[in-house]
Design a protein around this motif. Sequence first.
Motif, PDB file in Angstrom:
ATOM      1  N   SER A 141       5.850  -5.562  -4.475  1.00  0.00           N
ATOM      2  CA  SER A 141       5.865  -4.260  -5.177  1.00  0.00           C
ATOM      3  C   SER A 141       5.253  -4.250  -6.559  1.00  0.00           C
ATOM      4  O   SER A 141       6.116  -4.771  -7.429  1.00  0.00           O
TER       5      SER A 141
ATOM      6  N   ASP B 276       8.939  -8.707   2.535  1.00  0.00           N
ATOM      7  CA  ASP B 276       9.053  -8.012   1.351  1.00  0.00           C
ATOM      8  C   ASP B 276       9.311  -9.133   0.179  1.00  0.00           C
ATOM      9  O   ASP B 276      10.479  -9.461   0.163  1.00  0.00           O
TER      10      ASP B 276
ATOM     11  N   TYR C 282      15.289  -2.742   1.760  1.00  0.00           N
ATOM     12  CA  TYR C 282      15.080  -1.693   0.809  1.00  0.00           C
ATOM     13  C   TYR C 282      15.382  -0.520   1.770  1.00  0.00           C
ATOM     14  O   TYR C 282      14.848  -0.280   2.629  1.00  0.00           O
TER      15      TYR C 282
ATOM     16  N   GLU D  18      13.168  -8.899   4.434  1.00  0.00           N
ATOM     17  CA  GLU D  18      12.921  -8.746   2.899  1.00  0.00           C
ATOM     18  C   GLU D  18      13.615 -10.031   2.332  1.00  0.00           C
ATOM     19  O   GLU D  18      15.145 -10.178   2.933  1.00  0.00           O
TER      20      GLU D  18
ATOM     21  N   MET E 228       2.904   2.104 -11.068  1.00  0.00           N
ATOM     22  CA  MET E 228       3.063   1.870  -9.555  1.00  0.00           C
ATOM     23  C   MET E 228       2.136   1.338  -8.928  1.00  0.00           C
ATOM     24  O   MET E 228       0.800   1.589  -9.317  1.00  0.00           O
ATOM     25  N   GLY E 229       2.302   0.382  -8.099  1.00  0.00           N
ATOM     26  CA  GLY E 229       1.253  -0.123  -7.064  1.00  0.00           C
ATOM     27  C   GLY E 229       1.948  -1.109  -6.461  1.00  0.00           C
ATOM     28  O   GLY E 229       3.118  -1.469  -6.370  1.00  0.00           O
TER      29      GLY E 229
ATOM     30  N   SER F 206      18.083  -6.624  -0.242  1.00  0.00           N
ATOM     31  CA  SER F 206      18.086  -5.562  -1.602  1.00  0.00           C
ATOM     32  C   SER F 206      19.554  -5.225  -1.737  1.00  0.00           C
ATOM     33  O   SER F 206      20.417  -5.172  -0.613  1.00  0.00           O
TER      34      SER F 206
ATOM     35  N   THR G 259       9.027  -8.996  -3.304  1.00  0.00           N
ATOM     36  CA  THR G 259       9.068  -8.437  -4.495  1.00  0.00           C
ATOM     37  C   THR G 259       9.778  -9.155  -5.435  1.00  0.00           C
ATOM     38  O   THR G 259       9.524  -9.508  -6.702  1.00  0.00           O
TER      39      THR G 259
ATOM     40  N   THR H  75       1.502   2.325  -4.195  1.00  0.00           N
ATOM     41  CA  THR H  75       3.018   2.128  -4.508  1.00  0.00           C
ATOM     42  C   THR H  75       3.321   0.900  -3.760  1.00  0.00           C
ATOM     43  O   THR H  75       2.516   0.514  -2.682  1.00  0.00           O
ATOM     44  N   GLY H  76       4.443   0.379  -3.978  1.00  0.00           N
ATOM     45  CA  GLY H  76       4.849  -1.070  -3.243  1.00  0.00           C
ATOM     46  C   GLY H  76       5.153  -0.404  -1.843  1.00  0.00           C
ATOM     47  O   GLY H  76       5.118  -1.216  -0.883  1.00  0.00           O
ATOM     48  N   PHE H  77       5.890   0.794  -1.882  1.00  0.00           N
ATOM     49  CA  PHE H  77       6.221   1.439  -0.358  1.00  0.00           C
ATOM     50  C   PHE H  77       5.050   1.617   0.399  1.00  0.00           C
ATOM     51  O   PHE H  77       5.092   1.429   1.604  1.00  0.00           O
TER      52      PHE H  77
ATOM     53  N   THR I 146       4.593  -2.447  -8.988  1.00  0.00           N
ATOM     54  CA  THR I 146       5.394  -1.874  -9.872  1.00  0.00           C
ATOM     55  C   THR I 146       6.558  -2.700 -10.814  1.00  0.00           C
ATOM     56  O   THR I 146       6.727  -2.374 -12.063  1.00  0.00           O
ATOM     57  N   LYS I 147       6.841  -3.815 -10.113  1.00  0.00           N
ATOM     58  CA  LYS I 147       7.959  -4.346 -10.641  1.00  0.00           C
ATOM     59  C   LYS I 147       7.514  -5.640 -11.650  1.00  0.00           C
ATOM     60  O   LYS I 147       6.711  -5.267 -12.619  1.00  0.00           O
TER      61      LYS I 147
ATOM     62  N   TRP J  65      12.801  -1.803 -11.438  1.00  0.00           N
ATOM     63  CA  TRP J  65      13.295  -2.998 -11.764  1.00  0.00           C
ATOM     64  C   TRP J  65      11.973  -3.931 -12.357  1.00  0.00           C
ATOM     65  O   TRP J  65      10.855  -3.417 -11.656  1.00  0.00           O
TER      66      TRP J  65
HETATM   67  C1  LIG Z   1      12.493  -4.825  -2.751  1.00  0.00           C
HETATM   68  C2  LIG Z   1      11.536  -3.493  -2.669  1.00  0.00           C
HETATM   69  N1  LIG Z   1      10.511  -3.367  -1.925  1.00  0.00           N
HETATM   70  C3  LIG Z   1       9.697  -2.242  -2.347  1.00  0.00           C
HETATM   71  C4  LIG Z   1       9.934  -1.327  -3.342  1.00  0.00           C
HETATM   72  C5  LIG Z   1       9.129  -0.171  -3.333  1.00  0.00           C
HETATM   73  O1  LIG Z   1       8.157  -0.306  -4.526  1.00  0.00           O
HETATM   74  P1  LIG Z   1       7.514   0.784  -4.986  1.00  0.00           P
HETATM   75  O2  LIG Z   1       8.599   1.397  -5.918  1.00  0.00           O
HETATM   76  O3  LIG Z   1       6.403   0.399  -6.069  1.00  0.00           O
HETATM   77  O4  LIG Z   1       6.952   1.771  -4.005  1.00  0.00           O
HETATM   78  C6  LIG Z   1      10.931  -1.437  -3.944  1.00  0.00           C
HETATM   79  C7  LIG Z   1      11.351  -0.576  -4.977  1.00  0.00           C
HETATM   80  O5  LIG Z   1      12.400  -0.458  -5.808  1.00  0.00           O
HETATM   81  C8  LIG Z   1      11.875  -2.662  -3.750  1.00  0.00           C
HETATM   82  O6  LIG Z   1      12.873  -2.588  -4.552  1.00  0.00           O
END
Ligand SMILES: Cc1ncc(COP(=O)(O)O)c(C=O)c1O
Length: 391
Positions: free
Chosen positions: A206, A184, A112, A155, A218-219, A159, A186, A86-88, A208-209, A337
């Motif tokens: 992330s 970050d 975030y 970041e 997810m990744g 966020s 993303t 996941t991104g996290f 995932t986006k 998103w």
């Molecule tokens: C800015 C940002 N970083 C990291 C993440 C985490 O990513 P993931 O949902 O793939 O774990 C998100 C998820 O919404 C995000 O908005």
Amino acid sequence: MSNSFKTFLKHTAKDFHNQSVNPPIVRASTIIFKSMQDIRKTQDKAKKNPTGGHFDYGRQGTSTTHILQQILSKLEESYYTFLTPTGFGSVFLAIFSVTRPGDEIIVADPVYSPTRLLSQDFLKEFNIKTIFYDPHNLKTLEKRITKKTKLIFVENPGSNTFDFQDLGKIISIAKKNKILTAIDNTWGTPYFFKPIKLGFDMSIVSATKYYSGHSDVMGGSLAVNKKVFSKVKAAERITGLRLGPDDAYLITRGLRTLDVRLDRHRENAKKVAKFLSKFKNIKLLYPYKKDSYNFRMWKKYYSGASGLMGLRIKAKSEKSVIKFVNNLKLFGHGYSWGGFESLALHQNIREQGNRSYLKLAKNEHLVRLHIGLEDPSDLIADIKQSLKHLK
Ligand SMILES: Cc1ncc(COP(=O)(O)O)c(C=O)c1O
């Protein structure tokens, strides 16, 4: 002739052996060898060339994950790119790789909210102290540096409030004080901004986006420079945080059209931003109005903007803001998103994160819009019909 990255994305990773345009999904726990000698040879190669994709066990990856790592390293202009489920997971891996009990980290206030909870609560239990800085006042960062500071975690943009920071200045503060940096990225992805090139040690996206782009995977990716590679590699090995081949395949497929989709997200978001910028009760949290600090900081470092924006809405009634969100017909209501579709969320206190530097007045509310790939005139018409609910 050297092709542009857009062309590279369309032509890379063809599989002439299987005569398929995309590489196969290689699933393996056991990686099979003909002899013990072959196992040892692969292990020797891995030791000599740790970025070369020499695997002796499925947890290390297969050709499917290795291809994605190579594409992302080219996009990021990084030494190497780690992949996480996941991104996290990439956020965690970046912080865990370079901090130990007794250390301090300095984190951007609008990160975030799970990143905030990780640093302020979880790391505290391991005697790692977190200090948050104001993204628009870097003195709050510089002044708090001590001999124990190991990492500055950024970041950009922040966020929900979409604060753009002076990233070059952060890098120079970090370098002067010999502190590592992670970002970050993303929102912009390395298609619009390349953190490693600017001087960040670690760059998180992330996947995932926008990388996957279809809201069904997810990744995460963590691109690194040579300086931190071994530390992250060691942490990756010990945590077992690795992406599976099926998800890697889908992300690689999504990347083929990353540039096309992001260019369209940008065009659509710009049209929506132009429409929204006319309203006195809405402060647009997006790099659109040229006279703002955020716009200048965005312009300084980014070649484009993605489809995610915030609205700081003045309204006496929170219920009316929720009604505005609920009455949008073309915007789905859900987390995440970066997919092809538009989304809208009202941000409550938990989602905003327990900020140190954000002061919202009682009549101010945050809404997040993801502008998708629909016809922008339909999106604008939809927003227009729903705005009447704001009171
Ligand atoms: C800015 C940002 N970083 C990291 C993440 C985490 O990513 P993931 O949902 O793939 O774990 C998100 C998820 O919404 C995000 O908005």
